[in-house]
Design an enzyme around this catalytic site. Structure first.
Site, PDB file in Angstrom:
ATOM      1  N   PHE A   1       0.803  -1.218   0.000  1.00  0.00           N
ATOM      2  CA  PHE A   1       0.000   0.000   0.000  1.00  0.00           C
ATOM      3  C   PHE A   1       0.841   1.275   0.000  1.00  0.00           C
ATOM      4  CE2 PHE A   1      -2.673  -3.339   1.719  1.00  0.00           C
ATOM      5  CZ  PHE A   1      -3.832  -3.175   0.993  1.00  0.00           C
TER       6      PHE A   1
ATOM      7  N   ASN B   1      -7.583   0.679  -3.907  1.00  0.00           N
ATOM      8  CA  ASN B   1      -7.253   1.601  -4.998  1.00  0.00           C
ATOM      9  C   ASN B   1      -8.503   2.051  -5.757  1.00  0.00           C
ATOM     10  OD1 ASN B   1      -4.607   1.713  -4.403  1.00  0.00           O
ATOM     11  ND2 ASN B   1      -3.863   0.642  -6.219  1.00  0.00           N
TER      12      ASN B   1
ATOM     13  N   PHE C   1      -8.332  12.915  -0.355  1.00  0.00           N
ATOM     14  CA  PHE C   1      -8.767  12.468  -1.687  1.00  0.00           C
ATOM     15  C   PHE C   1     -10.040  13.160  -2.157  1.00  0.00           C
ATOM     16  CE2 PHE C   1      -6.167   9.153  -3.564  1.00  0.00           C
ATOM     17  CZ  PHE C   1      -5.197   9.077  -2.580  1.00  0.00           C
TER      18      PHE C   1
ATOM     19  N   GLY D   1      -3.922   9.313 -12.167  1.00  0.00           N
ATOM     20  CA  GLY D   1      -3.025   8.627 -13.095  1.00  0.00           C
ATOM     21  C   GLY D   1      -2.034   7.797 -12.304  1.00  0.00           C
TER      22      GLY D   1
ATOM     23  N   CYS E   1      -0.610   2.738 -10.849  1.00  0.00           N
ATOM     24  CA  CYS E   1      -1.492   1.815 -10.125  1.00  0.00           C
ATOM     25  C   CYS E   1      -2.984   2.046 -10.337  1.00  0.00           C
ATOM     26  CB  CYS E   1      -1.169   1.861  -8.628  1.00  0.00           C
ATOM     27  SG  CYS E   1       0.441   1.145  -8.255  1.00  0.00           S
TER      28      CYS E   1
ATOM     29  N   LYS F   1      -4.651   1.140 -13.880  1.00  0.00           N
ATOM     30  CA  LYS F   1      -4.610  -0.285 -14.239  1.00  0.00           C
ATOM     31  C   LYS F   1      -5.378  -1.138 -13.226  1.00  0.00           C
ATOM     32  CE  LYS F   1      -0.347  -2.043 -12.087  1.00  0.00           C
ATOM     33  NZ  LYS F   1      -0.910  -2.864 -11.044  1.00  0.00           N
TER      34      LYS F   1
HETATM   35  P1  NAD Z   1       8.446  -1.425 -11.322  1.00  0.00           P
HETATM   36  O1  NAD Z   1       8.182  -1.527 -12.756  1.00  0.00           O
HETATM   37  O2  NAD Z   1       8.948  -0.139 -10.747  1.00  0.00           O
HETATM   38  O3  NAD Z   1       9.465  -2.560 -10.848  1.00  0.00           O
HETATM   39  C1  NAD Z   1       9.393  -3.881 -11.270  1.00  0.00           C
HETATM   40  C2  NAD Z   1      10.800  -4.422 -11.401  1.00  0.00           C
HETATM   41  O4  NAD Z   1      10.708  -5.814 -11.727  1.00  0.00           O
HETATM   42  C3  NAD Z   1      11.622  -3.759 -12.491  1.00  0.00           C
HETATM   43  O5  NAD Z   1      12.837  -3.272 -11.947  1.00  0.00           O
HETATM   44  C4  NAD Z   1      11.871  -4.884 -13.506  1.00  0.00           C
HETATM   45  O6  NAD Z   1      13.132  -4.796 -14.137  1.00  0.00           O
HETATM   46  C5  NAD Z   1      11.783  -6.099 -12.623  1.00  0.00           C
HETATM   47  N1  NAD Z   1      11.523  -7.338 -13.339  1.00  0.00           N
HETATM   48  C6  NAD Z   1      10.703  -7.560 -14.404  1.00  0.00           C
HETATM   49  N2  NAD Z   1      10.746  -8.847 -14.758  1.00  0.00           N
HETATM   50  C7  NAD Z   1      11.598  -9.462 -13.918  1.00  0.00           C
HETATM   51  C8  NAD Z   1      12.066 -10.799 -13.786  1.00  0.00           C
HETATM   52  N3  NAD Z   1      11.664 -11.749 -14.615  1.00  0.00           N
HETATM   53  N4  NAD Z   1      12.956 -11.063 -12.811  1.00  0.00           N
HETATM   54  C9  NAD Z   1      13.378 -10.094 -11.972  1.00  0.00           C
HETATM   55  N5  NAD Z   1      12.982  -8.820 -12.051  1.00  0.00           N
HETATM   56  C10 NAD Z   1      12.100  -8.508 -13.012  1.00  0.00           C
HETATM   57  O7  NAD Z   1       7.061  -1.824 -10.600  1.00  0.00           O
HETATM   58  P2  NAD Z   1       6.518  -1.304  -9.196  1.00  0.00           P
HETATM   59  O8  NAD Z   1       5.930   0.052  -9.347  1.00  0.00           O
HETATM   60  O9  NAD Z   1       7.551  -1.548  -8.154  1.00  0.00           O
HETATM   61  O10 NAD Z   1       5.294  -2.305  -8.977  1.00  0.00           O
HETATM   62  C11 NAD Z   1       5.474  -3.681  -8.687  1.00  0.00           C
HETATM   63  C12 NAD Z   1       4.132  -4.258  -8.253  1.00  0.00           C
HETATM   64  O11 NAD Z   1       3.691  -3.606  -7.061  1.00  0.00           O
HETATM   65  C13 NAD Z   1       3.001  -4.069  -9.269  1.00  0.00           C
HETATM   66  O12 NAD Z   1       2.145  -5.168  -9.212  1.00  0.00           O
HETATM   67  C14 NAD Z   1       2.279  -2.831  -8.751  1.00  0.00           C
HETATM   68  O13 NAD Z   1       0.933  -2.798  -9.137  1.00  0.00           O
HETATM   69  C15 NAD Z   1       2.408  -3.015  -7.257  1.00  0.00           C
HETATM   70  N6  NAD Z   1       2.368  -1.779  -6.461  1.00  0.00           N
HETATM   71  C16 NAD Z   1       3.032  -0.662  -6.887  1.00  0.00           C
HETATM   72  C17 NAD Z   1       2.990   0.484  -6.121  1.00  0.00           C
HETATM   73  C18 NAD Z   1       3.669   1.742  -6.585  1.00  0.00           C
HETATM   74  O14 NAD Z   1       3.362   2.810  -6.022  1.00  0.00           O
HETATM   75  N7  NAD Z   1       4.566   1.699  -7.549  1.00  0.00           N
HETATM   76  C19 NAD Z   1       2.274   0.509  -4.914  1.00  0.00           C
HETATM   77  C20 NAD Z   1       1.638  -0.662  -4.500  1.00  0.00           C
HETATM   78  C21 NAD Z   1       1.676  -1.808  -5.282  1.00  0.00           C
END
Ligand code: NAD
Length: 437
Positions: A150, A209, A250, A258, A261, A264
């Site tokens: 979160f 979300n 909010f 946008g 998260c 999508k």
């Molecule tokens: P991101 O794109 O910033 O990071 C993902 C990482 O995974 C990248 O560095 C990529 O190179 C790596 N990766 C891809 N394929 C791989 C593999 N086969 N082996 C190893 N590494 C690999 O994504 P994020 O924003 O950190 O989000 C990750 C998850 O967390 C998503 O499901 C997202 O919905 C969720 N999430 C994101 C946030 C946010 O604020 N960014 C908050 C809560 C939840």
């Protein structure tokens, strides 16, 4: 505890650093060789306040290491966190390719019983599918846990060090105990660790979300009504926000939600609901309204310039999807910028930290300004897209001398319309009474 983080992006690097900071031994693994190479040299791939210091401290103390070797990460850890992307597929559902492929690879590298945790946002039923992968590999007992994340970009470190709640989705008592032990240092003030079944945990993330996206969208739609009836959405925000059942957060009208998260996740929950013969119609409306809201400023610009935008110069303040981050994934700025470019507008942008990421996408199509005021040079109008603090106080007198015409489109309602208008500017807000529609 020995932990590995698979996927060292926005979530992975922050979580890895926080687990290391509470005394665990953490391997942050990623397939992106450049990212890992840079991290080994102390270069942090994202802008996140406070993160660099925590990463460097834990690397120095030997609790945090980086690797591109999945086998090494799996073999050396008891708990494996997947922080992999789950982007939007063409039909709106979450693309689980990374999560499923990596689960299969992990299954091939197992050397003992482990806990595999999905921090990636995954639809209901994914944990079950992952469990089947490990069961089919048949080598060792693997408990698969849903542990949705979160954190908010921009305050990710604080959110992770002091989370409002931790959700642990597992039906296995022992696994719940291990996970609770891991998270206890972060909830010493009494915030809850809520253990529930896997499916409820998976859905909790989407519900959170989607609810927030719905709250924003309600205010945006109401703001558009305000313009029709001559009310001011800012008064309404204050009026309803003081009711604790509604809450103050909010409720800010703007140019649409946008980021990587909300859009999508709303779309993925719409898909899940449709696939289960219970379409969440309320979310279908949220998604549609938000797509329209991203065009609101462009429509106002077009009306202001009587349809003749070609050849105009527009200053855009803020590209990131929100302040305190360099993340521009699915940012509302992209809708505005692409419309402006299509119309033949010269776009002069400034963002305190997101310009390197913008350059990767837009290249030479935009003019990148070193300061907010430099972006105003000869501009026909200013559009404020992201409410960075440094944009809040305006030197209106100087601005007038830089700009060709004094017009402000305040996409985040951060200015007092009267103050701006008294200084001789034309002001457009979102649902403001004294601004222009
Ligand atoms: P991101 O794109 O910033 O990071 C993902 C990482 O995974 C990248 O560095 C990529 O190179 C790596 N990766 C891809 N394929 C791989 C593999 N086969 N082996 C190893 N590494 C690999 O994504 P994020 O924003 O950190 O989000 C990750 C998850 O967390 C998503 O499901 C997202 O919905 C969720 N999430 C994101 C946030 C946010 O604020 N960014 C908050 C809560 C939840």
């Amino acid at each position: 505890m020995k932990i590995s983080i698979i996927g060292t992006g926005y979530v992975g690097i922050v979580q890895g650093a926080c687990f290391a900071d509470t005394g665990n031994s953490v391997i942050c693994m990623d397939i992106d060789k450049k990212k890992i190479h840079n991290l080994k040299k102390g270069i942090i791939p994202i802008y996140e306040p406070g993160l660099e210091e925590v990463v460097k401290r834990n690397v120095k103390d030997g609790r945090l290491v980086f690797s591109t070797n999945l086998k090494f990460a799996v073999e050396k850890s008891q708990v494996i966190f997947l922080c992999l992307p789950t982007p939007q597929s063409e039909d709106g559902s979450a693309d689980l390719t990374h999560v499923m492929e990596v689960s299969k690879e992990i299954a091939g590298h197992l050397n003992e019983a482990k806990i595999v945790v999905s921090k990636s946002t995954v639809p209901v039923g994914t944990i079950e599918k992952m469990r089947q992968i490990f069961e089919n590999s048949g080598k060792y007992n693997v408990q698969v846990v849903s542990n949705p994340e979160f954190l908010k970009e921009g305050s990710a470190l604080q959110d992770s060090l002091r989370p409002d709640r931790i959700i642990i989705g597992t039906s296995d008592k022992k696994t719940a105990e291990v996970m609770t032990e891991l998270y206890e240092p972060f909830v010493r003030t009494g915030n809850p660790i809520i253990v529930m079944d896997e499916k409820s945990a998976e859905l909790t993330k989407y519900a959170a979300n989607s609810f927030l996206a719905m709250k924003i969208t309600f205010m945006n739609d109401l703001a558009n009504l305000c313009e029709k009836v001559g009310a001011d959405v800012e008064w309404i925000r204050k009026g309803i926000g003081s009711d604790p059942r509604i809450g103050k957060n909010f409720l800010f009208a703007g140019i649409g939600y946008g980021g990587s998260c909300f859009p999508k996740d709303v779309k993925a929950l719409i898909r899940t609901s449709a696939n289960n013969a219970h379409p969440l119609r309320i979310l279908e409306a949220v998604d549609r309204i938000n797509e329209d809201q991203k065009k609101v400023i462009f429509t106002k610009l077009k009306k202001h310039f009587a349809g003749k935008l070609k050849g105009k110069t527009i200053a855009v303040w803020g590209i990131a999807f929100k302040p305190q981050t360099d993340d521009i994934r699915d940012a509302p700025s992209s809708v505005l910028i692409s419309h402006l470019l299509n119309e033949g507008v010269t776009v002069q942008v400034h963002d305190p930290v997101a310009m390197p990421n913008a350059k990767k996408i837009y290249g030479t199509q935009l003019h990148y300004s070193k300061s907010a005021y430099a972006a105003l040079k000869d501009a026909d109008a200013l559009v404020v897209v992201t409410e960075w603090n440094e944009f809040r106080k305006l030197d209106l007198r100087s601005m007038k001398t830089f700009m060709k015409t004094p017009v402000i489109f305040d996409g985040r309602n951060i200015y007092d319309p009267k103050e701006v208008q008294d200084a001789g500017f034309i002001y457009y807000g979102i649902g403001r009474k004294s601004g222009k529609e």
